[in-house]
Design a protein around this motif. Structure first.
Motif, PDB file in Angstrom:
ATOM      1  N   MET A   1     -34.960  64.101 -20.819  1.00  0.00           N
ATOM      2  CA  MET A   1     -34.218  63.665 -19.663  1.00  0.00           C
ATOM      3  C   MET A   1     -33.441  62.412 -20.048  1.00  0.00           C
ATOM      4  SD  MET A   1     -35.727  62.432 -15.981  1.00  0.00           S
ATOM      5  CE  MET A   1     -37.057  63.541 -16.205  1.00  0.00           C
ATOM      6  N   SER A   2     -32.113  62.442 -19.933  1.00  0.00           N
ATOM      7  CA  SER A   2     -31.303  61.307 -20.340  1.00  0.00           C
ATOM      8  C   SER A   2     -31.207  60.250 -19.248  1.00  0.00           C
ATOM      9  CB  SER A   2     -29.909  61.782 -20.731  1.00  0.00           C
ATOM     10  OG  SER A   2     -29.287  62.381 -19.626  1.00  0.00           O
ATOM     11  N   GLU A   3     -31.258  60.635 -18.004  1.00  0.00           N
ATOM     12  CA  GLU A   3     -31.132  59.710 -16.895  1.00  0.00           C
ATOM     13  C   GLU A   3     -32.460  59.633 -16.155  1.00  0.00           C
ATOM     14  OE1 GLU A   3     -28.812  59.931 -12.753  1.00  0.00           O
ATOM     15  OE2 GLU A   3     -27.541  60.087 -14.512  1.00  0.00           O
ATOM     16  N   LYS A   4     -32.939  58.418 -15.935  1.00  0.00           N
ATOM     17  CA  LYS A   4     -34.192  58.230 -15.214  1.00  0.00           C
ATOM     18  C   LYS A   4     -33.889  57.536 -13.898  1.00  0.00           C
ATOM     19  CE  LYS A   4     -37.004  57.874 -19.354  1.00  0.00           C
ATOM     20  NZ  LYS A   4     -37.928  57.041 -20.121  1.00  0.00           N
ATOM     21  N   HIS A   5     -34.411  58.090 -12.811  1.00  0.00           N
ATOM     22  CA  HIS A   5     -34.185  57.544 -11.479  1.00  0.00           C
ATOM     23  C   HIS A   5     -35.215  56.476 -11.134  1.00  0.00           C
ATOM     24  CE1 HIS A   5     -32.158  61.457 -11.305  1.00  0.00           C
ATOM     25  NE2 HIS A   5     -31.335  60.842 -10.475  1.00  0.00           N
ATOM     26  N   LEU A   6     -34.798  55.525 -10.319  1.00  0.00           N
ATOM     27  CA  LEU A   6     -35.733  54.562  -9.761  1.00  0.00           C
ATOM     28  C   LEU A   6     -36.594  55.267  -8.721  1.00  0.00           C
ATOM     29  CD1 LEU A   6     -33.373  51.488  -9.225  1.00  0.00           C
ATOM     30  CD2 LEU A   6     -35.012  51.844 -11.073  1.00  0.00           C
ATOM     31  N   VAL A   7     -37.790  54.761  -8.518  1.00  0.00           N
ATOM     32  CA  VAL A   7     -38.762  55.377  -7.604  1.00  0.00           C
ATOM     33  C   VAL A   7     -38.780  54.590  -6.294  1.00  0.00           C
ATOM     34  CG1 VAL A   7     -41.212  55.898  -7.293  1.00  0.00           C
ATOM     35  CG2 VAL A   7     -40.126  56.244  -9.507  1.00  0.00           C
ATOM     36  N   CYS A   8     -38.914  55.307  -5.184  1.00  0.00           N
ATOM     37  CA  CYS A   8     -38.973  54.652  -3.885  1.00  0.00           C
ATOM     38  C   CYS A   8     -40.144  55.200  -3.066  1.00  0.00           C
ATOM     39  CB  CYS A   8     -37.671  54.834  -3.125  1.00  0.00           C
ATOM     40  SG  CYS A   8     -37.231  56.529  -2.755  1.00  0.00           S
ATOM     41  N   GLN A   9     -40.367  54.549  -1.933  1.00  0.00           N
ATOM     42  CA  GLN A   9     -41.429  54.986  -1.028  1.00  0.00           C
ATOM     43  C   GLN A   9     -41.235  56.462  -0.694  1.00  0.00           C
ATOM     44  OE1 GLN A   9     -43.202  52.365   1.694  1.00  0.00           O
ATOM     45  NE2 GLN A   9     -42.775  53.684   3.429  1.00  0.00           N
ATOM     46  N   GLY A  10     -42.316  57.197  -0.682  1.00  0.00           N
ATOM     47  CA  GLY A  10     -42.243  58.628  -0.431  1.00  0.00           C
ATOM     48  C   GLY A  10     -42.202  59.466  -1.692  1.00  0.00           C
ATOM     49  N   ALA A  11     -42.159  58.812  -2.854  1.00  0.00           N
ATOM     50  CA  ALA A  11     -42.175  59.560  -4.118  1.00  0.00           C
ATOM     51  C   ALA A  11     -43.453  60.381  -4.196  1.00  0.00           C
ATOM     52  CB  ALA A  11     -42.097  58.593  -5.300  1.00  0.00           C
ATOM     53  N   LEU A  12     -43.338  61.590  -4.676  1.00  0.00           N
ATOM     54  CA  LEU A  12     -44.489  62.481  -4.777  1.00  0.00           C
ATOM     55  C   LEU A  12     -45.168  62.294  -6.136  1.00  0.00           C
ATOM     56  CD1 LEU A  12     -45.828  64.622  -2.984  1.00  0.00           C
ATOM     57  CD2 LEU A  12     -44.469  66.339  -4.158  1.00  0.00           C
ATOM     58  N   CYS A  13     -46.463  62.032  -6.106  1.00  0.00           N
ATOM     59  CA  CYS A  13     -47.234  61.783  -7.330  1.00  0.00           C
ATOM     60  C   CYS A  13     -48.398  62.759  -7.419  1.00  0.00           C
ATOM     61  CB  CYS A  13     -47.773  60.351  -7.318  1.00  0.00           C
ATOM     62  SG  CYS A  13     -46.497  59.098  -7.206  1.00  0.00           S
ATOM     63  N   ASN A  92     -41.527  44.782 -11.429  1.00  0.00           N
ATOM     64  CA  ASN A  92     -40.480  45.530 -12.113  1.00  0.00           C
ATOM     65  C   ASN A  92     -40.376  46.923 -11.511  1.00  0.00           C
ATOM     66  OD1 ASN A  92     -41.888  43.851 -14.691  1.00  0.00           O
ATOM     67  ND2 ASN A  92     -39.714  43.589 -14.358  1.00  0.00           N
ATOM     68  N   ALA A  93     -39.153  47.447 -11.469  1.00  0.00           N
ATOM     69  CA  ALA A  93     -38.885  48.748 -10.860  1.00  0.00           C
ATOM     70  C   ALA A  93     -39.618  49.876 -11.576  1.00  0.00           C
ATOM     71  CB  ALA A  93     -37.386  49.021 -10.875  1.00  0.00           C
ATOM     72  N   LEU A  94     -40.193  50.786 -10.795  1.00  0.00           N
ATOM     73  CA  LEU A  94     -40.801  51.989 -11.367  1.00  0.00           C
ATOM     74  C   LEU A  94     -39.707  53.020 -11.626  1.00  0.00           C
ATOM     75  CD1 LEU A  94     -44.049  52.579  -9.272  1.00  0.00           C
ATOM     76  CD2 LEU A  94     -43.801  51.429 -11.477  1.00  0.00           C
ATOM     77  N   LEU A  95     -39.883  53.794 -12.686  1.00  0.00           N
ATOM     78  CA  LEU A  95     -38.993  54.901 -13.023  1.00  0.00           C
ATOM     79  C   LEU A  95     -39.739  56.211 -12.795  1.00  0.00           C
ATOM     80  CD1 LEU A  95     -37.664  53.484 -16.396  1.00  0.00           C
ATOM     81  CD2 LEU A  95     -36.393  53.605 -14.244  1.00  0.00           C
ATOM     82  N   GLU A  96     -38.992  57.302 -12.721  1.00  0.00           N
ATOM     83  CA  GLU A  96     -39.650  58.594 -12.520  1.00  0.00           C
ATOM     84  C   GLU A  96     -40.548  58.970 -13.692  1.00  0.00           C
ATOM     85  OE1 GLU A  96     -36.833  61.897 -12.231  1.00  0.00           O
ATOM     86  OE2 GLU A  96     -35.397  60.680 -13.339  1.00  0.00           O
ATOM     87  N   SER A  97     -40.395  58.295 -14.819  1.00  0.00           N
ATOM     88  CA  SER A  97     -41.262  58.545 -15.973  1.00  0.00           C
ATOM     89  C   SER A  97     -42.477  57.606 -16.008  1.00  0.00           C
ATOM     90  CB  SER A  97     -40.462  58.387 -17.261  1.00  0.00           C
ATOM     91  OG  SER A  97     -39.945  57.070 -17.350  1.00  0.00           O
ATOM     92  N   SER A  98     -42.559  56.678 -15.056  1.00  0.00           N
ATOM     93  CA  SER A  98     -43.688  55.741 -15.009  1.00  0.00           C
ATOM     94  C   SER A  98     -44.989  56.493 -14.735  1.00  0.00           C
ATOM     95  CB  SER A  98     -43.470  54.701 -13.914  1.00  0.00           C
ATOM     96  OG  SER A  98     -42.325  53.924 -14.162  1.00  0.00           O
ATOM     97  N   LYS A  99     -46.083  55.930 -15.222  1.00  0.00           N
ATOM     98  CA  LYS A  99     -47.402  56.533 -15.020  1.00  0.00           C
ATOM     99  C   LYS A  99     -48.368  55.444 -14.571  1.00  0.00           C
ATOM    100  CE  LYS A  99     -46.857  60.332 -18.256  1.00  0.00           C
ATOM    101  NZ  LYS A  99     -46.385  61.250 -17.289  1.00  0.00           N
ATOM    102  N   ALA A 100     -49.386  55.861 -13.804  1.00  0.00           N
ATOM    103  CA  ALA A 100     -50.376  54.919 -13.288  1.00  0.00           C
ATOM    104  C   ALA A 100     -51.750  55.231 -13.849  1.00  0.00           C
ATOM    105  CB  ALA A 100     -50.417  54.974 -11.763  1.00  0.00           C
TER     106      ALA A 100
END
Length: 156
Positions: A1-13, A92-100
């Motif tokens: 994935m070349s473009e990673k989106h910022l994560v917002c409230q309501g993101a599905l995990c 710091n902003a979470l990305l869609e590739s971030s993990k917890a």
């Protein structure tokens, strides 16, 4: 994935050890909204969103707990975007590739299925669109007199 989106409230995990997804709930800041025209629903998620930070605070049944109900607690996030830091929570902003990480599961066992952002077409988007593109997309419409839903095409 070349473009990673910022994560917002309501993101599905989801958790690798759970049976159901849950939605991220931003509790650490209340000023920074992304992808939210009205600025009222989609708070930007950061690496400071830890502990009980989901709507249900569970991912169904947990295989690490012998299929008993999940007891998720986020202890840290990895792979966040360190070039954006919010003043309000110093996160710091979470990305869609971030993990917890969950102490019951393992390091990086929680991943983001959907970043939570959605596309919204506005009147300005239509005004900025090339008339030839609109004509190609809607060949059966007389663009000088027709309206498309709430968007008045004749004002292009």
């Amino acid at each position: 994935m070349s473009e990673k989106h910022l994560v917002c409230q309501g993101a599905l995990c989801r958790c690798n050890f759970g049976t159901a997804p849950d939605k991220l709930k931003v509790l650490t800041q209340s000023k920074r909204y992304i992808n939210d025209k009205g600025g009222s629903q989609k708070l930007m998620a950061t690496n400071k969103d830890i502990n009980k930070t989901f709507e249900k605070n569970m991912f169904g049944n947990c295989s690490k707990l012998n299929n008993n109900p999940c007891q998720v607690t986020v202890t840290q996030w990895s792979d966040f975007y360190d070039k954006i830091t919010l003043e309000e929570n110093n996160g710091n902003a979470l990305l869609e590739s971030s993990k917890a990480t969950c102490p019951i599961g393992s390091t990086d066992c929680i991943s983001i299925i959907n970043h939570g952002q959605t596309a919204e077409v506005s009147q300005q988007n239509v005004k900025n669109t090339d008339k030839e593109v609109i004509a190609e997309l809607f060949p059966m419409m007389d663009l000088e007199t027709e309206e498309l839903g709430l968007l008045n095409i004749k004002n292009l």
